[in-house]
Design a protein around this motif. Structure first.
Motif, PDB file in Angstrom:
ATOM      1  N   TYR A 154       0.832  -1.192   0.000  1.00  0.00           N
ATOM      2  CA  TYR A 154       0.000   0.000   0.000  1.00  0.00           C
ATOM      3  C   TYR A 154       0.874   1.251   0.000  1.00  0.00           C
ATOM      4  O   TYR A 154       1.672   1.469   0.912  1.00  0.00           O
ATOM      5  CB  TYR A 154      -0.912  -0.004   1.223  1.00  0.00           C
ATOM      6  N   ALA A 155       0.706   2.071  -1.032  1.00  0.00           N
ATOM      7  CA  ALA A 155       1.444   3.321  -1.112  1.00  0.00           C
ATOM      8  C   ALA A 155       1.025   4.244   0.024  1.00  0.00           C
ATOM      9  O   ALA A 155      -0.156   4.324   0.378  1.00  0.00           O
ATOM     10  CB  ALA A 155       1.188   3.994  -2.461  1.00  0.00           C
ATOM     11  N   LEU A 156       1.982   4.946   0.590  1.00  0.00           N
ATOM     12  CA  LEU A 156       1.667   5.838   1.692  1.00  0.00           C
ATOM     13  C   LEU A 156       0.703   6.930   1.254  1.00  0.00           C
ATOM     14  O   LEU A 156      -0.168   7.356   2.029  1.00  0.00           O
ATOM     15  CB  LEU A 156       2.946   6.449   2.263  1.00  0.00           C
ATOM     16  N   ASP A 157       0.834   7.406   0.034  1.00  0.00           N
ATOM     17  CA  ASP A 157      -0.115   8.411  -0.448  1.00  0.00           C
ATOM     18  C   ASP A 157      -1.538   7.880  -0.426  1.00  0.00           C
ATOM     19  O   ASP A 157      -2.488   8.632  -0.192  1.00  0.00           O
ATOM     20  CB  ASP A 157       0.247   8.852  -1.871  1.00  0.00           C
ATOM     21  N   ASP A 158      -1.706   6.578  -0.668  1.00  0.00           N
ATOM     22  CA  ASP A 158      -3.043   5.999  -0.575  1.00  0.00           C
ATOM     23  C   ASP A 158      -3.494   5.923   0.885  1.00  0.00           C
ATOM     24  O   ASP A 158      -4.653   6.170   1.210  1.00  0.00           O
ATOM     25  CB  ASP A 158      -3.059   4.598  -1.194  1.00  0.00           C
ATOM     26  N   ILE A 159      -2.575   5.573   1.763  1.00  0.00           N
ATOM     27  CA  ILE A 159      -2.918   5.499   3.180  1.00  0.00           C
ATOM     28  C   ILE A 159      -3.358   6.863   3.694  1.00  0.00           C
ATOM     29  O   ILE A 159      -4.301   6.980   4.473  1.00  0.00           O
ATOM     30  CB  ILE A 159      -1.723   4.983   4.005  1.00  0.00           C
ATOM     31  N   LEU A 160      -2.699   7.913   3.245  1.00  0.00           N
ATOM     32  CA  LEU A 160      -2.971   9.250   3.772  1.00  0.00           C
ATOM     33  C   LEU A 160      -3.835  10.088   2.850  1.00  0.00           C
ATOM     34  O   LEU A 160      -4.023  11.274   3.095  1.00  0.00           O
ATOM     35  CB  LEU A 160      -1.635   9.988   3.999  1.00  0.00           C
ATOM     36  N   GLY A 161      -4.414   9.485   1.809  1.00  0.00           N
ATOM     37  CA  GLY A 161      -5.065  10.274   0.784  1.00  0.00           C
ATOM     38  C   GLY A 161      -6.497  10.657   1.040  1.00  0.00           C
ATOM     39  O   GLY A 161      -7.007  11.580   0.425  1.00  0.00           O
ATOM     40  N   GLY A 162      -7.195   9.961   1.952  1.00  0.00           N
ATOM     41  CA  GLY A 162      -8.603  10.245   2.152  1.00  0.00           C
ATOM     42  C   GLY A 162      -8.820  11.433   3.063  1.00  0.00           C
ATOM     43  O   GLY A 162      -7.893  12.069   3.545  1.00  0.00           O
ATOM     44  N   ALA A 163     -10.073  11.737   3.303  1.00  0.00           N
ATOM     45  CA  ALA A 163     -10.395  12.909   4.110  1.00  0.00           C
ATOM     46  C   ALA A 163     -11.592  12.659   5.019  1.00  0.00           C
ATOM     47  O   ALA A 163     -12.325  13.575   5.332  1.00  0.00           O
ATOM     48  CB  ALA A 163     -10.659  14.096   3.204  1.00  0.00           C
ATOM     49  N   THR A 164     -11.797  11.415   5.450  1.00  0.00           N
ATOM     50  CA  THR A 164     -12.966  11.137   6.270  1.00  0.00           C
ATOM     51  C   THR A 164     -12.629  10.990   7.750  1.00  0.00           C
ATOM     52  O   THR A 164     -13.522  11.078   8.579  1.00  0.00           O
ATOM     53  CB  THR A 164     -13.661   9.843   5.819  1.00  0.00           C
ATOM     54  N   LEU A 165     -11.355  10.743   8.072  1.00  0.00           N
ATOM     55  CA  LEU A 165     -10.973  10.605   9.469  1.00  0.00           C
ATOM     56  C   LEU A 165     -10.053  11.750   9.864  1.00  0.00           C
ATOM     57  O   LEU A 165      -9.244  12.216   9.065  1.00  0.00           O
ATOM     58  CB  LEU A 165     -10.244   9.275   9.716  1.00  0.00           C
ATOM     59  N   GLU A 166     -10.158  12.173  11.108  1.00  0.00           N
ATOM     60  CA  GLU A 166      -9.296  13.231  11.598  1.00  0.00           C
ATOM     61  C   GLU A 166      -7.950  12.672  12.018  1.00  0.00           C
ATOM     62  O   GLU A 166      -7.869  11.607  12.621  1.00  0.00           O
ATOM     63  CB  GLU A 166      -9.934  13.906  12.816  1.00  0.00           C
ATOM     64  N   GLU A 167      -6.907  13.423  11.712  1.00  0.00           N
ATOM     65  CA  GLU A 167      -5.649  13.172  12.399  1.00  0.00           C
ATOM     66  C   GLU A 167      -5.782  13.766  13.795  1.00  0.00           C
ATOM     67  O   GLU A 167      -6.500  14.733  14.004  1.00  0.00           O
ATOM     68  CB  GLU A 167      -4.485  13.836  11.665  1.00  0.00           C
ATOM     69  N   ARG A 168      -5.079  13.177  14.733  1.00  0.00           N
ATOM     70  CA  ARG A 168      -5.202  13.633  16.112  1.00  0.00           C
ATOM     71  C   ARG A 168      -3.825  13.939  16.685  1.00  0.00           C
ATOM     72  O   ARG A 168      -2.821  13.386  16.270  1.00  0.00           O
ATOM     73  CB  ARG A 168      -5.886  12.559  16.959  1.00  0.00           C
ATOM     74  N   ILE A 169      -3.834  14.813  17.670  1.00  0.00           N
ATOM     75  CA  ILE A 169      -2.614  15.116  18.399  1.00  0.00           C
ATOM     76  C   ILE A 169      -2.518  14.133  19.559  1.00  0.00           C
ATOM     77  O   ILE A 169      -3.456  13.976  20.327  1.00  0.00           O
ATOM     78  CB  ILE A 169      -2.643  16.532  18.989  1.00  0.00           C
ATOM     79  N   TYR A 170      -1.376  13.481  19.673  1.00  0.00           N
ATOM     80  CA  TYR A 170      -1.104  12.606  20.810  1.00  0.00           C
ATOM     81  C   TYR A 170       0.125  13.166  21.514  1.00  0.00           C
ATOM     82  O   TYR A 170       1.252  13.006  21.033  1.00  0.00           O
ATOM     83  CB  TYR A 170      -0.830  11.181  20.351  1.00  0.00           C
ATOM     84  N   ARG A 171      -0.084  13.836  22.607  1.00  0.00           N
ATOM     85  CA  ARG A 171       1.053  14.391  23.337  1.00  0.00           C
ATOM     86  C   ARG A 171       1.473  13.352  24.368  1.00  0.00           C
ATOM     87  O   ARG A 171       0.996  13.325  25.494  1.00  0.00           O
ATOM     88  CB  ARG A 171       0.677  15.722  23.984  1.00  0.00           C
ATOM     89  N   PHE A 172       2.398  12.483  23.962  1.00  0.00           N
ATOM     90  CA  PHE A 172       2.803  11.341  24.761  1.00  0.00           C
ATOM     91  C   PHE A 172       4.160  11.575  25.410  1.00  0.00           C
ATOM     92  O   PHE A 172       5.049  12.192  24.823  1.00  0.00           O
ATOM     93  CB  PHE A 172       2.943  10.094  23.882  1.00  0.00           C
ATOM     94  N   ARG A 173       4.316  11.004  26.597  1.00  0.00           N
ATOM     95  CA  ARG A 173       5.632  10.873  27.193  1.00  0.00           C
ATOM     96  C   ARG A 173       6.306   9.665  26.558  1.00  0.00           C
ATOM     97  O   ARG A 173       5.701   8.600  26.431  1.00  0.00           O
ATOM     98  CB  ARG A 173       5.546  10.673  28.706  1.00  0.00           C
ATOM     99  N   CYS A 174       7.550   9.811  26.172  1.00  0.00           N
ATOM    100  CA  CYS A 174       8.342   8.718  25.615  1.00  0.00           C
ATOM    101  C   CYS A 174       9.595   8.599  26.468  1.00  0.00           C
ATOM    102  O   CYS A 174      10.217   9.604  26.810  1.00  0.00           O
ATOM    103  CB  CYS A 174       8.697   9.002  24.153  1.00  0.00           C
ATOM    104  N   VAL A 175       9.996   7.382  26.792  1.00  0.00           N
ATOM    105  CA  VAL A 175      11.053   7.220  27.774  1.00  0.00           C
ATOM    106  C   VAL A 175      12.001   6.098  27.375  1.00  0.00           C
ATOM    107  O   VAL A 175      11.600   5.078  26.820  1.00  0.00           O
ATOM    108  CB  VAL A 175      10.465   6.948  29.191  1.00  0.00           C
ATOM    109  N   GLU A 176      13.291   6.352  27.597  1.00  0.00           N
ATOM    110  CA  GLU A 176      14.308   5.297  27.643  1.00  0.00           C
ATOM    111  C   GLU A 176      14.996   5.495  28.999  1.00  0.00           C
ATOM    112  O   GLU A 176      14.386   5.324  30.029  1.00  0.00           O
ATOM    113  CB  GLU A 176      15.230   5.407  26.433  1.00  0.00           C
ATOM    114  N   ALA A 177      16.261   5.885  29.045  1.00  0.00           N
ATOM    115  CA  ALA A 177      16.852   6.325  30.302  1.00  0.00           C
ATOM    116  C   ALA A 177      16.596   7.827  30.469  1.00  0.00           C
ATOM    117  O   ALA A 177      16.820   8.395  31.524  1.00  0.00           O
ATOM    118  CB  ALA A 177      18.346   6.045  30.315  1.00  0.00           C
ATOM    119  N   TRP A 178      16.124   8.452  29.405  1.00  0.00           N
ATOM    120  CA  TRP A 178      15.737   9.854  29.376  1.00  0.00           C
ATOM    121  C   TRP A 178      14.298   9.911  28.882  1.00  0.00           C
ATOM    122  O   TRP A 178      13.748   8.942  28.394  1.00  0.00           O
ATOM    123  CB  TRP A 178      16.663  10.627  28.437  1.00  0.00           C
TER     124      TRP A 178
END
Length: 306
Positions: free
Chosen positions: A104-128
């Protein structure tokens, strides 16, 4: 503390960026998996219910302090060595125990307009740790559209192999391609996202362009970057760091302050951007997302399944 954001928040309250940019929306189509066309839509101000209320790191911090061994082992190597990487065009192979396998081409994955993209403000952790305003969508959305077959238990992922563009892959440090995996229930959890951007813009090369996994209750190396294959299977897949040193890197890799890495404690962490002498803080079980994900591991011994 995590809270539900007000849907009427201004973008300045969600991210320091002055204005949210247009991005293509995601995964549209009735009957078909994807819709081609590259149509752009202004994305509504939708913040994730799981987002942290902690202030995000700066764009400079997020894009200049990275682990991405395909571009080198130093924290600044990915930013310094990834300019020649070309994330367009791009496709993702989805195969294994799915009803609609294919490339599946990424342009096809991202090409529609029926779902919203969302902001996910996540904490990400390793040793930092960092707080990153990702732009993305639930992995479950994609898996549901390709149709997960009965009996599938795991989802395996692979990173692209391009040693001519990714100088770190010219070494034998790791057995390329980089591989990761999740149990199916982990993959289907709404906290597990495929990210296509951060701070309202397309992902920079050093952060995993053009599409990467984000699993915020696990250590950062589980969040595989520059994905070119998603494979559904009934067998626990091999993962890169577990293959390299199973004693130090288990398959689950949940953030767990009670299980030390054999060579260092994981009981505390330091926030990126706080300086060399920044105060360390206690690491939270499941990176603070325990209320949402702890039930996935009911009955498991997480000192064994680390």
């Amino acid at each position: 503390m995590r809270k539900r954001f007000d849907g009427n928040l201004n973008w300045s309250e969600v991210t320091p960026k002055a204005q949210w940019l247009n991005r293509r929306s995601l995964l549209a189509g009735a009957g078909a998996l994807m819709v081609a066309g590259g149509a752009q839509a202004r994305i509504a101000a939708a913040a994730s219910d799981f987002s942290t209320d902690a202030a995000p790191n700066t764009l400079e911090e997020i894009t200049r302090y990275n682990n991405f061994y395909e571009f080198g082992t130093g924290k600044e190597d990915p930013a310094n060595n990834s300019a020649g990487f070309m994330p367009d065009p791009w496709s993702v192979k989805i195969d294994g125990m799915v009803d609609r396998p294919g490339d599946y081409a990424l342009d096809d994955i991202l090409g529609g307009a029926t779902l919203e993209e969302r902001i996910y403000r996540f904490r990400c952790v390793e040793a930092w740790s960092m707080v990153i305003p990702w732009v993305g969508f639930e992995l479950a959305t994609l898996l549901n559209r390709v149709g997960v077959q009965p009996g599938a238990k795991f989802v395996a992922f692979e990173t692209v192999v391009r040693p001519e563009q990714m100088p770190g892959q010219r070494s034998r440090l790791l057995d390329w391609p980089y591989r990761e995996g999740l149990r199916l229930d982990e993959a289907m959890h709404p906290l597990t996202i495929l990210a296509t951007g951060l701070y309202g813009e397309a992902l920079p090369n050093q952060n995993g362009a053009p599409i990467r996994l984000v699993v915020p209750w696990k250590y950062g190396f589980k969040s595989i970057k520059s994905i070119v294959r998603i494979h559904l299977t009934d067998t626990m897949p091999a993962t890169t760091w577990n293959m390299l040193n199973a004693r130090e890197y288990g398959f689950y890799s949940n953030v767990n302050p009670g299980v030390d890495h054999p060579r260092w404690s994981q009981a505390s962490e330091r926030r990126v951007g706080g300086g060399l002498f920044a105060k360390r803080v206690d690491t939270q079980m499941f990176n603070g997302y325990g209320e949402h994900v702890a039930a996935l591991y009911a009955g498991q011994d997480l000192t064994r399944d680390y």
